[in-house]
Design a protein around this motif. Structure first.
Motif, short mmCIF file in Angstrom:
data_model
loop_
_atom_site.label_atom_id
_atom_site.label_comp_id
_atom_site.label_asym_id
_atom_site.label_seq_id
_atom_site.Cartn_x
_atom_site.Cartn_y
_atom_site.Cartn_z
N THR A 6 0.85 -1.19 0.00
CA THR A 6 0.00 0.00 0.00
C THR A 6 0.88 1.24 0.00
OG1 THR A 6 -1.69 1.26 1.19
CG2 THR A 6 -0.23 -0.09 2.53
N GLU A 7 0.41 2.26 -0.68
CA GLU A 7 1.13 3.54 -0.68
C GLU A 7 0.93 4.30 0.62
OE1 GLU A 7 -2.12 6.38 -2.92
OE2 GLU A 7 -0.86 5.10 -4.15
N PHE A 8 0.03 3.80 1.48
CA PHE A 8 -0.25 4.46 2.76
C PHE A 8 0.68 3.99 3.88
CE2 PHE A 8 -4.26 4.57 0.37
CZ PHE A 8 -4.35 5.95 0.22
N ALA A 9 1.65 3.16 3.53
CA ALA A 9 2.74 2.76 4.43
C ALA A 9 4.03 2.98 3.67
CB ALA A 9 2.58 1.31 4.87
N GLN A 18 6.38 -5.19 2.10
CA GLN A 18 5.65 -4.67 3.26
C GLN A 18 4.99 -5.80 4.04
OE1 GLN A 18 3.11 -1.88 1.17
NE2 GLN A 18 4.27 -0.15 2.00
N GLY A 19 4.53 -6.82 3.33
CA GLY A 19 3.90 -7.93 4.02
C GLY A 19 3.36 -8.97 3.07
N GLY A 30 8.85 -5.19 9.64
CA GLY A 30 8.92 -4.19 10.69
C GLY A 30 8.65 -2.80 10.14
N GLN A 31 7.86 -2.04 10.88
CA GLN A 31 7.53 -0.68 10.47
C GLN A 31 8.22 0.32 11.38
OE1 GLN A 31 5.48 0.25 7.67
NE2 GLN A 31 6.11 -1.87 7.32
N LEU A 32 8.90 1.25 10.76
CA LEU A 32 9.53 2.37 11.46
C LEU A 32 8.56 3.54 11.49
CD1 LEU A 32 12.99 2.15 9.69
CD2 LEU A 32 12.55 1.58 12.09
N GLY A 33 8.95 4.62 12.12
CA GLY A 33 8.12 5.82 12.18
C GLY A 33 8.28 6.70 10.96
N LEU A 34 8.38 6.09 9.78
CA LEU A 34 8.55 6.84 8.54
C LEU A 34 7.21 7.29 7.98
CD1 LEU A 34 11.19 4.57 6.76
CD2 LEU A 34 11.60 6.76 7.89
N ASP A 35 7.14 8.55 7.61
CA ASP A 35 5.97 9.10 6.94
C ASP A 35 6.00 8.59 5.50
OD1 ASP A 35 4.30 10.75 5.35
OD2 ASP A 35 4.50 12.39 6.78
N PRO A 36 4.95 7.87 5.05
CA PRO A 36 4.99 7.33 3.70
C PRO A 36 5.00 8.39 2.61
CG PRO A 36 2.86 6.89 4.73
CD PRO A 36 3.74 7.49 5.77
N ALA A 37 4.52 9.58 2.89
CA ALA A 37 4.49 10.65 1.89
C ALA A 37 5.88 11.26 1.65
CB ALA A 37 3.51 11.74 2.31
N ALA A 59 -2.40 0.80 8.10
CA ALA A 59 -2.51 0.84 6.64
C ALA A 59 -2.27 -0.54 6.04
CB ALA A 59 -1.53 1.86 6.06
N LEU A 60 -1.30 -1.26 6.57
CA LEU A 60 -1.03 -2.61 6.08
C LEU A 60 -2.17 -3.55 6.44
CD1 LEU A 60 2.77 -2.88 6.86
CD2 LEU A 60 1.69 -2.63 4.63
N LEU A 61 -2.69 -3.42 7.65
CA LEU A 61 -3.85 -4.23 8.04
C LEU A 61 -5.02 -3.97 7.10
CD1 LEU A 61 -3.52 -3.78 11.89
CD2 LEU A 61 -3.58 -5.99 10.72
N ALA A 62 -5.31 -2.72 6.82
CA ALA A 62 -6.42 -2.38 5.92
C ALA A 62 -6.19 -2.95 4.52
CB ALA A 62 -6.61 -0.86 5.86
N ALA A 63 -4.96 -2.88 4.04
CA ALA A 63 -4.64 -3.41 2.71
C ALA A 63 -4.87 -4.92 2.63
CB ALA A 63 -3.20 -3.07 2.33
N ALA A 64 -4.77 -5.58 3.78
CA ALA A 64 -4.99 -7.03 3.85
C ALA A 64 -6.43 -7.37 4.21
CB ALA A 64 -4.03 -7.66 4.86
N GLY A 65 -7.28 -6.34 4.37
CA GLY A 65 -8.68 -6.58 4.76
C GLY A 65 -8.83 -6.90 6.23
#
Length: 123
Positions: A6-9, A18-19, A30-37, A59-65
């Motif tokens: 997802t572009e939101f991560a 991402q997963g 692993g997710q860091l505190g990076l702003d995806p934008a 965002a990753l959870l949402a992308a996976a439903g």
């Protein structure tokens, strides 16, 4: 296996994804505190970075439903265990179902991050 992207991560900063969803479970990198934008850290303090980590994971959870209530395991890495209480305050707002968790201090994290979290969730 189903690739999750997802572009939101944040985009991967190395040779990884991402997963993946495998047999109904989401495994995230692993997710860091990076702003995806911007690709930059969301801030220099543990609260700012922890908030961004949780947004990235959501965002990753949402992308996976999926959603935070379906997380079964979290592995958390802190660069300083002195940040444990502040991290827990942020973490607890997102993972109210209290998934199984490990939290350890590490010497350093990529991009000099203060926190990194990976999760396993029902997809």
């Amino acid at each position: 296996m189903k690739l999750i992207h997802t572009e939101f991560a944040p985009a991967a900063i190395g040779p990884y994804s991402q997963g993946y969803v495998v047999n109904g479970l989401l495994f995230t990198s692993g997710q860091l505190g990076l702003d995806p934008a911007t690709g930059a850290m969301a801030g220099e303090d543990i609260v700012s970075q922890s908030e961004q980590v949780m947004k990235n994971l959501c965002a990753l959870l949402a992308a996976a439903g999926s959603d935070p209530s379906r997380v079964v395991k979290a592995t958390c890495f802190l660069s300083d265990m002195g940040n444990f209480a502040a991290f827990n305050e942020v973490y607890g707002k997102y993972f109210t179902e209290k998934p199984a968790r490990s939290c350890v201090a590490v010497k350093t994290l990529p991009k000099d991050g203060l926190v990194e979290v990976e999760i396993i969730a029902e997809a």
